[in-house]
Scaffold this motif. Structure first.
Motif, PDB file in Angstrom:
ATOM      1  N   ARG A 293      -3.869   0.359   3.612  1.00 49.45           N
ATOM      2  CA  ARG A 293      -3.362   1.711   3.300  1.00 49.45           C
ATOM      3  C   ARG A 293      -3.369   1.975   1.797  1.00 49.45           C
ATOM      4  N   SER A 294      -3.077   0.957   1.006  1.00 53.31           N
ATOM      5  CA  SER A 294      -3.081   1.166  -0.445  1.00 53.31           C
ATOM      6  C   SER A 294      -4.502   1.314  -0.976  1.00 53.31           C
ATOM      7  N   GLU A 295      -5.443   0.552  -0.395  1.00 56.40           N
ATOM      8  CA  GLU A 295      -6.838   0.629  -0.840  1.00 56.40           C
ATOM      9  C   GLU A 295      -7.472   1.969  -0.487  1.00 56.40           C
ATOM     10  N   SER A 296      -6.967   2.610   0.550  1.00 56.31           N
ATOM     11  CA  SER A 296      -7.541   3.898   0.959  1.00 56.31           C
ATOM     12  C   SER A 296      -6.677   5.085   0.543  1.00 56.31           C
ATOM     13  N   ALA A 297      -5.715   4.868  -0.339  1.00 58.31           N
ATOM     14  CA  ALA A 297      -4.782   5.940  -0.717  1.00 58.31           C
ATOM     15  C   ALA A 297      -5.496   7.176  -1.247  1.00 58.31           C
ATOM     16  N   SER A 298      -6.453   6.979  -2.126  1.00 58.72           N
ATOM     17  CA  SER A 298      -7.165   8.116  -2.714  1.00 58.72           C
ATOM     18  C   SER A 298      -7.956   8.889  -1.663  1.00 58.72           C
ATOM     19  N   SER A 299      -8.682   8.181  -0.824  1.00 62.47           N
ATOM     20  CA  SER A 299      -9.486   8.870   0.193  1.00 62.47           C
ATOM     21  C   SER A 299      -8.603   9.480   1.282  1.00 62.47           C
ATOM     22  N   ASP A 300      -7.484   8.826   1.649  1.00 62.21           N
ATOM     23  CA  ASP A 300      -6.563   9.411   2.624  1.00 62.21           C
ATOM     24  C   ASP A 300      -5.986  10.723   2.104  1.00 62.21           C
ATOM     25  N   LEU A 301      -5.649  10.734   0.822  1.00 61.08           N
ATOM     26  CA  LEU A 301      -5.089  11.939   0.230  1.00 61.08           C
ATOM     27  C   LEU A 301      -6.126  13.057   0.179  1.00 61.08           C
ATOM     28  N   ALA A 302      -7.344  12.721  -0.196  1.00 60.14           N
ATOM     29  CA  ALA A 302      -8.405  13.735  -0.285  1.00 60.14           C
ATOM     30  C   ALA A 302      -8.835  14.232   1.094  1.00 60.14           C
ATOM     31  N   ARG A 303      -8.934  13.313   2.049  1.00 53.68           N
ATOM     32  CA  ARG A 303      -9.451  13.659   3.375  1.00 53.68           C
ATOM     33  C   ARG A 303      -8.397  14.307   4.263  1.00 53.68           C
ATOM     34  N   ALA A 304      -7.203  13.756   4.280  1.00 61.15           N
ATOM     35  CA  ALA A 304      -6.195  14.197   5.246  1.00 61.15           C
ATOM     36  C   ALA A 304      -4.883  14.638   4.605  1.00 61.15           C
ATOM     37  N   THR A 305      -4.859  14.753   3.287  1.00 58.36           N
ATOM     38  CA  THR A 305      -3.648  15.088   2.523  1.00 58.36           C
ATOM     39  C   THR A 305      -2.455  14.219   2.929  1.00 58.36           C
ATOM     40  N   LYS A 306      -2.726  12.952   3.190  1.00 56.61           N
ATOM     41  CA  LYS A 306      -1.686  11.988   3.542  1.00 56.61           C
ATOM     42  C   LYS A 306      -1.694  10.863   2.521  1.00 56.61           C
ATOM     43  N   ILE A 307      -0.527  10.290   2.332  1.00 54.93           N
ATOM     44  CA  ILE A 307      -0.448   9.093   1.499  1.00 54.93           C
ATOM     45  C   ILE A 307       0.496   8.124   2.187  1.00 54.93           C
ATOM     46  N   TYR A 308       0.003   6.932   2.421  1.00 52.66           N
ATOM     47  CA  TYR A 308       0.754   5.920   3.144  1.00 52.66           C
ATOM     48  C   TYR A 308       1.440   4.962   2.182  1.00 52.66           C
ATOM     49  N   LEU A 309       2.011   5.508   1.169  1.00 53.06           N
ATOM     50  CA  LEU A 309       2.808   4.733   0.227  1.00 53.06           C
ATOM     51  C   LEU A 309       4.156   5.438   0.121  1.00 53.06           C
ATOM     52  N   PRO A 310       5.238   4.696   0.002  1.00 44.88           N
ATOM     53  CA  PRO A 310       6.554   5.324  -0.059  1.00 44.88           C
ATOM     54  C   PRO A 310       6.696   6.276  -1.250  1.00 44.88           C
ATOM     55  N   LEU A 311       7.203   7.461  -0.972  1.00 46.40           N
ATOM     56  CA  LEU A 311       7.432   8.433  -2.038  1.00 46.40           C
ATOM     57  C   LEU A 311       8.404   7.883  -3.082  1.00 46.40           C
TER      58      LEU A 311
ATOM     59  N   ARG B 172      -5.395 -15.136   6.636  1.00 47.96           N
ATOM     60  CA  ARG B 172      -4.315 -15.119   5.643  1.00 47.96           C
ATOM     61  C   ARG B 172      -4.883 -15.249   4.230  1.00 47.96           C
ATOM     62  N   THR B 173      -5.860 -16.121   4.056  1.00 52.49           N
ATOM     63  CA  THR B 173      -6.485 -16.308   2.744  1.00 52.49           C
ATOM     64  C   THR B 173      -7.190 -15.029   2.292  1.00 52.49           C
ATOM     65  N   ALA B 174      -7.808 -14.325   3.215  1.00 49.85           N
ATOM     66  CA  ALA B 174      -8.476 -13.063   2.862  1.00 49.85           C
ATOM     67  C   ALA B 174      -7.462 -12.031   2.373  1.00 49.85           C
ATOM     68  N   VAL B 175      -6.316 -11.952   3.035  1.00 47.30           N
ATOM     69  CA  VAL B 175      -5.277 -11.018   2.602  1.00 47.30           C
ATOM     70  C   VAL B 175      -4.733 -11.447   1.240  1.00 47.30           C
ATOM     71  N   GLU B 176      -4.510 -12.756   1.054  1.00 57.80           N
ATOM     72  CA  GLU B 176      -4.038 -13.252  -0.240  1.00 57.80           C
ATOM     73  C   GLU B 176      -5.024 -12.926  -1.351  1.00 57.80           C
ATOM     74  N   ALA B 177      -6.304 -13.093  -1.075  1.00 56.68           N
ATOM     75  CA  ALA B 177      -7.330 -12.814  -2.091  1.00 56.68           C
ATOM     76  C   ALA B 177      -7.357 -11.331  -2.439  1.00 56.68           C
ATOM     77  N   ARG B 178      -7.253 -10.466  -1.437  1.00 54.93           N
ATOM     78  CA  ARG B 178      -7.222  -9.020  -1.705  1.00 54.93           C
ATOM     79  C   ARG B 178      -5.984  -8.650  -2.511  1.00 54.93           C
ATOM     80  N   CYS B 179      -4.869  -9.287  -2.197  1.00 51.91           N
ATOM     81  CA  CYS B 179      -3.621  -9.033  -2.936  1.00 51.91           C
ATOM     82  C   CYS B 179      -3.758  -9.504  -4.381  1.00 51.91           C
ATOM     83  N   ASP B 180      -4.311 -10.695  -4.567  1.00 49.23           N
ATOM     84  CA  ASP B 180      -4.533 -11.216  -5.929  1.00 49.23           C
ATOM     85  C   ASP B 180      -5.481 -10.326  -6.719  1.00 49.23           C
ATOM     86  N   ALA B 181      -6.521  -9.816  -6.056  1.00 49.55           N
ATOM     87  CA  ALA B 181      -7.470  -8.925  -6.737  1.00 49.55           C
ATOM     88  C   ALA B 181      -6.769  -7.624  -7.151  1.00 49.55           C
ATOM     89  N   LEU B 182      -5.890  -7.125  -6.303  1.00 46.11           N
ATOM     90  CA  LEU B 182      -5.142  -5.911  -6.643  1.00 46.11           C
ATOM     91  C   LEU B 182      -4.208  -6.165  -7.813  1.00 46.11           C
TER      92      LEU B 182
END
Length: 161
Positions: free
Chosen positions: A74-92, A150-160
């Motif tokens: 959801r965080s990786e797609s925040a920009s496209s979600d906002l542009a496409r569907a005017t939604k943001i899946y991050l806490p206000l 789990r390692t894939a999620v950890e790696a994506r988190c570390d990259a972020l």
């Protein structure tokens, strides 16, 4: 062929999440977003436990891994979600705490978005610490697959981070 009795509750929770998703464009705080993620990603994890016939004691760890993955997605797609569907899946709340205007969200102020990113990373890492029980999964192949996930999620988190 092995047939398992899989409760329909998992599907109902996923449908409930998608129904909520249709009408909801924003999530007030972390607890509200977490509740949504538990309906969607958490229900998928519960389904996997039932479909594979795993011990129910693995469910919390598998749910935590699924929630961590969903939060990152959801965080990786925040920009496209906002542009496409005017939604943001991050806490206000995360946005306002970072000094961002939730009514006119702009991704231009990278300094403020770093504060939001820090919240995402912290919550993802917290969820990952709750997924350590996956080591008790039966069979080396399943343990290996879960370790890779789990390692894939950890790696994506570390990259972020």
């Amino acid at each position: 062929m092995l047939f398992r009795s899989i409760p329909v509750a998992h599907a109902r929770r996923i449908v409930q999440a998608y129904r909520q998703d249709l009408g909801k464009a924003r999530y007030r705080d972390w607890s509200e977003l977490l509740a949504y993620l538990r309906f969607s990603a958490g229900a998928c994890a519960d389904y996997v436990v039932a479909a594979l016939g795993l011990d129910k004691s693995l469910a919390p760890s598998l749910q935590a891994l699924a929630l961590a993955h969903a939060l990152l997605a959801r965080s990786e797609s925040a920009s496209s979600d906002l542009a496409r569907a005017t939604k943001i899946y991050l806490p206000l709340r995360w946005l306002s705490d970072a000094g961002l205007d939730s009514d006119e969200i702009s991704f231009a102020d990278t300094g403020r978005w770093l504060k939001v990113r820090d919240q995402i990373v912290a919550q993802t890492r917290q969820l990952l610490t709750q997924s350590t029980g996956l080591k008790a999964a039966p069979g080396w192949r399943l343990r290996l697959a879960l370790a890779w996930a789990r390692t894939a999620v950890e790696a994506r988190c570390d990259a972020l981070a």
